[in-house]
Design a protein around this motif. Structure first.
Motif, PDB file in Angstrom:
ATOM      1  N   UNK A 187      -5.602  -7.516   3.536  1.00  0.00           N
ATOM      2  CA  UNK A 187      -4.662  -6.516   4.044  1.00  0.00           C
ATOM      3  C   UNK A 187      -3.375  -6.487   3.228  1.00  0.00           C
ATOM      4  N   UNK A 188      -2.732  -5.327   3.149  1.00  0.00           N
ATOM      5  CA  UNK A 188      -1.404  -5.275   2.534  1.00  0.00           C
ATOM      6  C   UNK A 188      -0.379  -5.934   3.455  1.00  0.00           C
ATOM      7  N   UNK A 189       0.705  -6.393   2.867  1.00  0.00           N
ATOM      8  CA  UNK A 189       1.803  -6.929   3.691  1.00  0.00           C
ATOM      9  C   UNK A 189       2.818  -5.841   4.016  1.00  0.00           C
ATOM     10  N   UNK A 190       2.721  -4.700   3.307  1.00  0.00           N
ATOM     11  CA  UNK A 190       3.625  -3.577   3.570  1.00  0.00           C
ATOM     12  C   UNK A 190       2.907  -2.277   3.268  1.00  0.00           C
ATOM     13  N   UNK A 191       3.251  -1.246   4.031  1.00  0.00           N
ATOM     14  CA  UNK A 191       2.695   0.094   3.819  1.00  0.00           C
ATOM     15  C   UNK A 191       3.858   1.065   3.676  1.00  0.00           C
ATOM     16  N   UNK A 192       3.879   1.782   2.572  1.00  0.00           N
ATOM     17  CA  UNK A 192       4.888   2.811   2.332  1.00  0.00           C
ATOM     18  C   UNK A 192       4.203   4.168   2.424  1.00  0.00           C
ATOM     19  N   UNK A 193       4.728   5.037   3.264  1.00  0.00           N
ATOM     20  CA  UNK A 193       4.194   6.393   3.387  1.00  0.00           C
ATOM     21  C   UNK A 193       5.148   7.371   2.711  1.00  0.00           C
ATOM     22  N   UNK A 227       0.844  -1.196   0.000  1.00  0.00           N
ATOM     23  CA  UNK A 227       0.000   0.000   0.000  1.00  0.00           C
ATOM     24  C   UNK A 227       0.880   1.246   0.000  1.00  0.00           C
ATOM     25  N   UNK A 228       0.294   2.348  -0.453  1.00  0.00           N
ATOM     26  CA  UNK A 228       1.046   3.599  -0.518  1.00  0.00           C
ATOM     27  C   UNK A 228       0.176   4.750  -0.028  1.00  0.00           C
ATOM     28  N   UNK A 229       0.737   5.583   0.869  1.00  0.00           N
ATOM     29  CA  UNK A 229       0.045   6.770   1.368  1.00  0.00           C
ATOM     30  C   UNK A 229       0.693   7.984   0.718  1.00  0.00           C
ATOM     31  N   UNK A 230      -0.089   8.691  -0.072  1.00  0.00           N
ATOM     32  CA  UNK A 230       0.427   9.797  -0.863  1.00  0.00           C
ATOM     33  C   UNK A 230       0.609  11.061  -0.023  1.00  0.00           C
ATOM     34  N   UNK A 231       1.501  11.953  -0.512  1.00  0.00           N
ATOM     35  CA  UNK A 231       1.695  13.246   0.119  1.00  0.00           C
ATOM     36  C   UNK A 231       0.703  14.272  -0.413  1.00  0.00           C
ATOM     37  N   UNK A 232       0.945  15.539  -0.107  1.00  0.00           N
ATOM     38  CA  UNK A 232       0.016  16.602  -0.482  1.00  0.00           C
ATOM     39  C   UNK A 232      -0.172  16.666  -1.987  1.00  0.00           C
ATOM     40  N   UNK A 233      -1.396  16.930  -2.414  1.00  0.00           N
ATOM     41  CA  UNK A 233      -1.715  16.954  -3.841  1.00  0.00           C
ATOM     42  C   UNK A 233      -0.971  18.065  -4.573  1.00  0.00           C
ATOM     43  N   UNK A 234      -0.607  19.132  -3.874  1.00  0.00           N
ATOM     44  CA  UNK A 234       0.073  20.263  -4.516  1.00  0.00           C
ATOM     45  C   UNK A 234       1.586  20.086  -4.581  1.00  0.00           C
ATOM     46  N   UNK A 235       2.089  18.979  -4.055  1.00  0.00           N
ATOM     47  CA  UNK A 235       3.530  18.781  -3.944  1.00  0.00           C
ATOM     48  C   UNK A 235       4.081  18.006  -5.133  1.00  0.00           C
ATOM     49  N   UNK A 236       5.036  18.607  -5.835  1.00  0.00           N
ATOM     50  CA  UNK A 236       5.676  17.907  -6.945  1.00  0.00           C
ATOM     51  C   UNK A 236       6.529  16.744  -6.450  1.00  0.00           C
ATOM     52  N   UNK A 246      -2.942  12.266   9.128  1.00  0.00           N
ATOM     53  CA  UNK A 246      -3.376  11.643   7.877  1.00  0.00           C
ATOM     54  C   UNK A 246      -2.836  10.218   7.771  1.00  0.00           C
ATOM     55  N   UNK A 247      -1.681   9.957   8.387  1.00  0.00           N
ATOM     56  CA  UNK A 247      -1.168   8.589   8.438  1.00  0.00           C
ATOM     57  C   UNK A 247      -2.052   7.696   9.280  1.00  0.00           C
ATOM     58  N   UNK A 248      -2.556   8.242  10.386  1.00  0.00           N
ATOM     59  CA  UNK A 248      -3.485   7.507  11.246  1.00  0.00           C
ATOM     60  C   UNK A 248      -4.761   7.167  10.478  1.00  0.00           C
ATOM     61  N   UNK A 249      -5.310   8.160   9.806  1.00  0.00           N
ATOM     62  CA  UNK A 249      -6.538   7.954   9.047  1.00  0.00           C
ATOM     63  C   UNK A 249      -6.338   6.918   7.939  1.00  0.00           C
ATOM     64  N   UNK A 250      -5.211   7.006   7.251  1.00  0.00           N
ATOM     65  CA  UNK A 250      -4.933   6.068   6.166  1.00  0.00           C
ATOM     66  C   UNK A 250      -4.792   4.641   6.693  1.00  0.00           C
ATOM     67  N   UNK A 251      -4.099   4.471   7.812  1.00  0.00           N
ATOM     68  CA  UNK A 251      -3.915   3.134   8.386  1.00  0.00           C
ATOM     69  C   UNK A 251      -5.247   2.513   8.784  1.00  0.00           C
ATOM     70  N   UNK A 252      -6.117   3.320   9.363  1.00  0.00           N
ATOM     71  CA  UNK A 252      -7.439   2.801   9.750  1.00  0.00           C
ATOM     72  C   UNK A 252      -8.234   2.345   8.522  1.00  0.00           C
ATOM     73  N   UNK A 253      -8.126   3.087   7.426  1.00  0.00           N
ATOM     74  CA  UNK A 253      -8.817   2.687   6.201  1.00  0.00           C
ATOM     75  C   UNK A 253      -8.256   1.376   5.663  1.00  0.00           C
TER      76      UNK A 253
END
Length: 350
Positions: free
Chosen positions: A251-257, A194-203, A237-244
């Motif tokens: 479940x994923x076997x790995x989460x990359x933030x 799984x991947x947790x993305x950063x801010x939408x405005x960030x290149x 936002x990491x907390x919210x993403x993990x709960x989702x």
């Protein structure tokens, strides 16, 4: 000598450049050239002037010096979130580099609010700062239109690039760092990542996400859209993403933030819900903030050279101020280094 008030409230005399010149038997211009560190001054004369400056306790007027050279010797630094642990080390690199060249720093925190960003930038422009450094901040066309861009001083952006701004840019190998991290996970047998993305405005956030997608594609693994969660670089936002992610049937076997703050938020949720890291799920981040290195966290992450990033931006800016706008725009990309610690391990068998 000019009259000044000392700490006791009584009048005292403040030495002037004329007093230093008289004590040395040289012209005020010579004293000024010595203090400005100009070349072609005899070493004996330089030593004499500096000795008399110390003896008399002469302190040059920054205001007068600035008027002579059309400089304020101040740099504005605009940051999106001063509470983000990534930023203090960057600011330290900026500050120490500026201080070594006798420049001061004005720090502004926008909380990524557009109105505050525009207001701070206009205020810094009105203060005639010699230059600007934007940390993880960019300008939209609408924001640029709200500013007096004709008066914009030399500018350097860090991490987040903006086509609206003509200035130097310092970043890190976002894509290369994420690809190395993904290969580390692949080598451990992970496919459901799984991947947790950063801010939408960030290149830089986009570059990290693109590297995740391309790495999965290269290995022939599908990208489950349910495994991609939008974050905003905050721990919350990491907390919210993990709960989702933990509510998914598979479940994923790995989460990359996309940064460490979100990864640490994930670790807190997994611990609270009894999920073992890395036995059940591996977790990794990006930045290598100081908390990531703590033994109780020991986060696998991609190290971004934060102090060097700030110092490089400050050096580029000072060079730009000295050399003028004619110098070609520079793009500096610093190396990113994978740091393998205790939060990643072999994928749990199905």
């Amino acid at each position: 000598m000019a009259t000044r008030i000392n700490a006791l409230g009584t009048a005292s005399k403040r030495p002037t450049i004329l007093d230093v010149a008289a004590a040395c038997g040289v012209s005020p211009a010579t004293v000024s050239n010595v203090l400005a560190e100009k070349r072609h001054i005899a070493e004996s004369t330089r030593a004499l002037v500096l000795e008399k400056v110390r003896e008399l306790g002469y302190v040059a007027s920054a205001t007068a010096r600035g008027l002579r050279m059309s400089r304020t010797w101040s740099i504005g630094v605009v940051v999106g979130d001063i509470a983000n642990p990534f930023n203090p080390e960057v600011v330290r690199g900026i500050e120490e580099t500026l201080w070594a060249k006798k420049n001061s720093l004005i720090l502004c925190n926008t909380d990524s609010v557009s109105e505050r960003k525009v207001a701070y930038l206009q205020n810094l422009i009105d203060k005639h700062v010699d230059g600007l450094i934007l940390i993880s901040q960019s300008l939209t066309q609408k924001e640029a239109n709200a500013l007096d861009m004709s008066r914009l001083p030399p500018l350097v952006t860090i991490n987040r690039f903006s086509e609206v701004i003509e200035g130097d840019h310092v970043t890190v190998q976002n894509e290369g760092g994420v690809r190395e991290l993904m290969q580390h996970l692949f080598d451990l047998g992970h496919q459901r990542i799984a991947f947790i993305k950063g801010m939408t405005s960030s290149t830089s956030a986009k570059e990290r996400y693109d590297a995740y997608r391309s790495s999965m594609k290269k290995m022939g693994f599908p990208v489950d859209r349910n495994f991609v969660i939008q974050g905003d670089y905050t721990m919350e936002s990491g907390v919210e993403a993990a709960n989702k992610l933990l509510e998914l049937p598979g479940l994923p076997t790995a989460i990359v933030a996309a940064n460490d703050a979100m990864a640490i938020g994930v670790l807190g949720v997994l611990r609270d819900r009894g999920v073992s890291v890395p036995n059940d799920i591996s977790v990794a981040g990006f930045d290598d903030i100081f908390m990531a290195r703590h033994p109780l966290i020991a986060l696998t992450t991609v190290e971004q050279p934060k102090y060097e990033t700030g110092a490089t931006a400050a050096r580029l800016l000072l060079e730009r101020i000295e050399d003028g706008p004619e110098t070609a725009v520079r793009r500096v990309t610093l190396d990113a280094t994978l740091k393998i610690r205790g939060t990643t391990g072999h994928a749990k068998p199905d």
